[in-house]
Design a protein around this motif. Structure first.
Motif, PDB file in Angstrom:
ATOM      1  N   SER A 160      12.595  49.823  -9.195  1.00 31.05           N
ATOM      2  CA  SER A 160      11.450  50.635  -8.746  1.00 31.05           C
ATOM      3  C   SER A 160      10.188  50.235  -9.510  1.00 31.05           C
ATOM      4  O   SER A 160       9.098  50.090  -8.928  1.00 31.05           O
ATOM      5  CB  SER A 160      11.739  52.121  -8.961  1.00 31.05           C
ATOM      6  OG  SER A 160      12.848  52.528  -8.183  1.00 31.05           O
ATOM      7  N   ALA A 191       8.964  46.842  -8.316  1.00 30.37           N
ATOM      8  CA  ALA A 191       8.306  46.943  -7.020  1.00 30.37           C
ATOM      9  C   ALA A 191       6.880  47.474  -7.166  1.00 30.37           C
ATOM     10  O   ALA A 191       5.938  46.955  -6.543  1.00 30.37           O
ATOM     11  CB  ALA A 191       9.117  47.845  -6.094  1.00 30.37           C
ATOM     12  N   LEU A 192       6.721  48.520  -8.003  1.00 28.31           N
ATOM     13  CA  LEU A 192       5.375  49.086  -8.203  1.00 28.31           C
ATOM     14  C   LEU A 192       4.446  48.076  -8.866  1.00 28.31           C
ATOM     15  O   LEU A 192       3.282  47.904  -8.452  1.00 28.31           O
ATOM     16  CB  LEU A 192       5.466  50.352  -9.051  1.00 28.31           C
ATOM     17  CG  LEU A 192       6.094  51.577  -8.358  1.00 28.31           C
ATOM     18  CD1 LEU A 192       6.287  52.706  -9.359  1.00 28.31           C
ATOM     19  CD2 LEU A 192       5.233  52.040  -7.191  1.00 28.31           C
ATOM     20  N   LYS A 193       4.902  47.386  -9.893  1.00 25.63           N
ATOM     21  CA  LYS A 193       4.079  46.408 -10.587  1.00 25.63           C
ATOM     22  C   LYS A 193       3.711  45.240  -9.669  1.00 25.63           C
ATOM     23  O   LYS A 193       2.581  44.728  -9.682  1.00 25.63           O
ATOM     24  CB  LYS A 193       4.813  45.885 -11.823  1.00 25.63           C
ATOM     25  CG  LYS A 193       4.978  46.900 -12.948  1.00 25.63           C
ATOM     26  CD  LYS A 193       3.668  47.125 -13.677  1.00 25.63           C
ATOM     27  CE  LYS A 193       3.851  48.009 -14.898  1.00 25.63           C
ATOM     28  NZ  LYS A 193       2.563  48.251 -15.600  1.00 25.63           N
ATOM     29  N   SER A 194       4.653  44.811  -8.859  1.00 23.22           N
ATOM     30  CA  SER A 194       4.384  43.691  -7.947  1.00 23.22           C
ATOM     31  C   SER A 194       3.362  44.101  -6.884  1.00 23.22           C
ATOM     32  O   SER A 194       2.464  43.319  -6.519  1.00 23.22           O
ATOM     33  CB  SER A 194       5.686  43.240  -7.275  1.00 23.22           C
ATOM     34  OG  SER A 194       6.615  42.799  -8.239  1.00 23.22           O
ATOM     35  N   GLU A 195       3.526  45.326  -6.360  1.00 25.33           N
ATOM     36  CA  GLU A 195       2.573  45.817  -5.361  1.00 25.33           C
ATOM     37  C   GLU A 195       1.169  45.917  -5.958  1.00 25.33           C
ATOM     38  O   GLU A 195       0.171  45.536  -5.316  1.00 25.33           O
ATOM     39  CB  GLU A 195       3.038  47.173  -4.846  1.00 25.33           C
ATOM     40  CG  GLU A 195       2.176  47.723  -3.722  1.00 25.33           C
ATOM     41  CD  GLU A 195       2.672  49.057  -3.221  1.00 25.33           C
ATOM     42  OE1 GLU A 195       1.979  49.664  -2.380  1.00 25.33           O
ATOM     43  OE2 GLU A 195       3.759  49.498  -3.662  1.00 25.33           O
ATOM     44  N   LEU A 196       1.067  46.400  -7.213  1.00 25.67           N
ATOM     45  CA  LEU A 196      -0.230  46.508  -7.871  1.00 25.67           C
ATOM     46  C   LEU A 196      -0.836  45.135  -8.123  1.00 25.67           C
ATOM     47  O   LEU A 196      -2.043  44.927  -7.922  1.00 25.67           O
ATOM     48  CB  LEU A 196      -0.069  47.267  -9.191  1.00 25.67           C
ATOM     49  CG  LEU A 196      -1.348  47.475 -10.017  1.00 25.67           C
ATOM     50  CD1 LEU A 196      -2.402  48.234  -9.205  1.00 25.67           C
ATOM     51  CD2 LEU A 196      -1.026  48.222 -11.310  1.00 25.67           C
ATOM     52  N   GLY A 217      -0.369  42.515  -6.351  1.00 30.38           N
ATOM     53  CA  GLY A 217      -0.816  41.995  -5.058  1.00 30.38           C
ATOM     54  C   GLY A 217      -2.180  42.529  -4.669  1.00 30.38           C
ATOM     55  O   GLY A 217      -2.996  41.826  -4.055  1.00 30.38           O
ATOM     56  N   LYS A 218      -2.426  43.793  -5.012  1.00 34.98           N
ATOM     57  CA  LYS A 218      -3.723  44.379  -4.684  1.00 34.98           C
ATOM     58  C   LYS A 218      -4.844  43.851  -5.593  1.00 34.98           C
ATOM     59  O   LYS A 218      -6.003  43.767  -5.180  1.00 34.98           O
ATOM     60  CB  LYS A 218      -3.649  45.902  -4.805  1.00 34.98           C
ATOM     61  CG  LYS A 218      -2.741  46.542  -3.761  1.00 34.98           C
ATOM     62  CD  LYS A 218      -2.665  48.053  -3.967  1.00 34.98           C
ATOM     63  CE  LYS A 218      -1.760  48.707  -2.911  1.00 34.98           C
ATOM     64  NZ  LYS A 218      -1.649  50.174  -3.107  1.00 34.98           N
TER      65      LYS A 218
END
Length: 398
Positions: A210, A213-218, A220-221
């Motif tokens: 989890s 996933a959060l770190k990767s999504e951040l 990417g932004k």
């Protein structure tokens, strides 16, 4: 040539005596008691037969009876139920037929009683078979006017053989039950360990994935509007992944090795089911996870060697501390002698030396063997595994 003879002999033995009975060569050796049938003939040659047995010595009927007996004897080991009863009664009848011409015909009756002890059913039923066969034998002794001491000797031997076989079968049954208990303990320990590892991995990976996933999504932004911040987030993802890998390795270590407590329980069941008395003594020792795993595997290998090779009557395990070292001692009172280094001993030594420990084995012929394993409690690399558990072993004595 001898290497080819042994497999041939084993094949022939397997055809005569089922291997599932676990009797080995014992039924073959027991045929040596047939020599008693030929004592009257030997005594006749030296002139003693007439004085002792009134001239009742006939060799040919005895030889024919042996030829009839051997198929019945080996069939008795392969048959069950009524067929086994038929073999037993046929052997007893053979003794009754031979007795008038051979006072040692009671040898066949002893074989029949030995089979009676191995019949199925209750002890009283088997005792009834023995009593009936001995009753017929007593009647024949009286009709032939043989000395009554012949019956008394036969009675004593038959009772001894019957209860000897009964005790052997009971011991084998209890040993089989202990082996089943031993297997069940191992199965339950393995099941509990798998469940523990499953829970640990679920908690660990659920949280870690989890976070990844959060770190990767951040990242990417941020990658277009703030590349340095995105790079920092990706670095955090890498660090989290590496930490998770280390924790996973620590968690799954338990798959390959059990703890000292479970190995101790298995050791007791294994040795006591083999007739070896077992006791142990633990001092209160706080063991790092890696050290406990190595000591548990050393204990497992040492106990296996005692069960397979030592021929010991007793064994003792002691875990204590000497300075900053944990010391595991495994002793037995077996045959001892020269120890041939094999894969098991080499594996123990390599695992201990990997932790900075050492192994010593003292063995003298007829004086048993002592194995001493020393392991530093403060193993440096254990500090690199922050998630490795430290396990408190409670003091106990058996």
């Amino acid at each position: 040539m001898s290497a080819s003879i042994v497999p041939t002999l084993l094949r022939w033995r397997g055809r005569l005596i089922p291997e599932s009975l676990g009797l080995g060569w014992t039924p073959i050796f027991l045929l040596g008691y047939l020599a008693f049938l030929f004592l009257p003939t030997i005594l006749a040659w030296i002139g003693e037969s007439d004085r002792m047995f009134g001239g009742r010595t006939q060799l040919w009927p005895t030889l024919v009876s042996v030829v009839v007996f051997l198929p019945l004897y080996f069939a008795g080991y392969r048959q069950v139920g009524l067929r086994k009863v038929a073999c037993m009664l046929a052997i007893a009848a053979l003794g009754y037929l031979v007795l008038p011409g051979n006072p040692f015909g009671n040898t066949y009756l002893i074989y029949a009683v030995a089979f009676a002890a191995t019949m199925g059913g209750s002890l009283w039923r088997r005792l009834a078979w023995m009593t009936a066969m001995l009753g017929v034998f007593l009647v024949e002794i009286l009709l032939l006017r043989f000395p009554v001491f012949v019956f008394l000797v036969t009675l004593i031997v038959c009772v001894a053989v019957f209860f000897g076989n009964h005790h052997f079968l009971e011991s084998r049954r209890k040993q089989a039950q202990l082996q089943l208990s031993h297997d069940e303990v191992r199965r339950l320990a393995a099941l509990a360990e798998r469940e523990r590892i499953g829970r640990d991995l679920h908690d660990l990976l659920g949280h870690t994935l989890s976070l990844v996933a959060l770190k990767s999504e951040l990242a990417g932004k941020l990658i277009e509007r703030d590349p340095p911040a995105a790079a920092r987030e990706l670095g955090e993802v890498t660090r989290i992944a590496r930490d998770a890998l280390g924790q996973v390795r620590s968690a799954v270590t338990g798959i390959r090795a059990a703890g000292v407590a479970s190995e101790l329980a298995s050791a007791r069941l294994l040795l006591e089911s083999d007739g070896v008395s077992f006791d142990y003594e633990f001092a209160p020792v706080s063991l790092p996870g890696e050290v406990e795993i190595v000591l548990a595997m050393t204990l497992r290998e040492a106990v296996t060697n005692i069960q397979r090779h030592a021929r010991a009557r007793s064994a003792r395990v002691r875990l204590s501390t000497e300075g900053d070292e944990a010391v595991l001692s495994v002793e037995d009172d077996g045959r001892g002698g020269a120890i041939a280094p094999g894969n098991g001993l080499s594996g123990m030594r390599e695992r201990l030396e990997a932790l900075g420990g050492r192994l010593r084995v003292d063995s003298a012929p007829g004086r048993g063997t002592q194995l001493l394993a020393h392991v530093p409690l403060a193993w440096p690399s254990s500090e690199t595994h922050a998630g490795a558990p430290r396990i408190q072993v409670p003091p106990a004595a058996a």
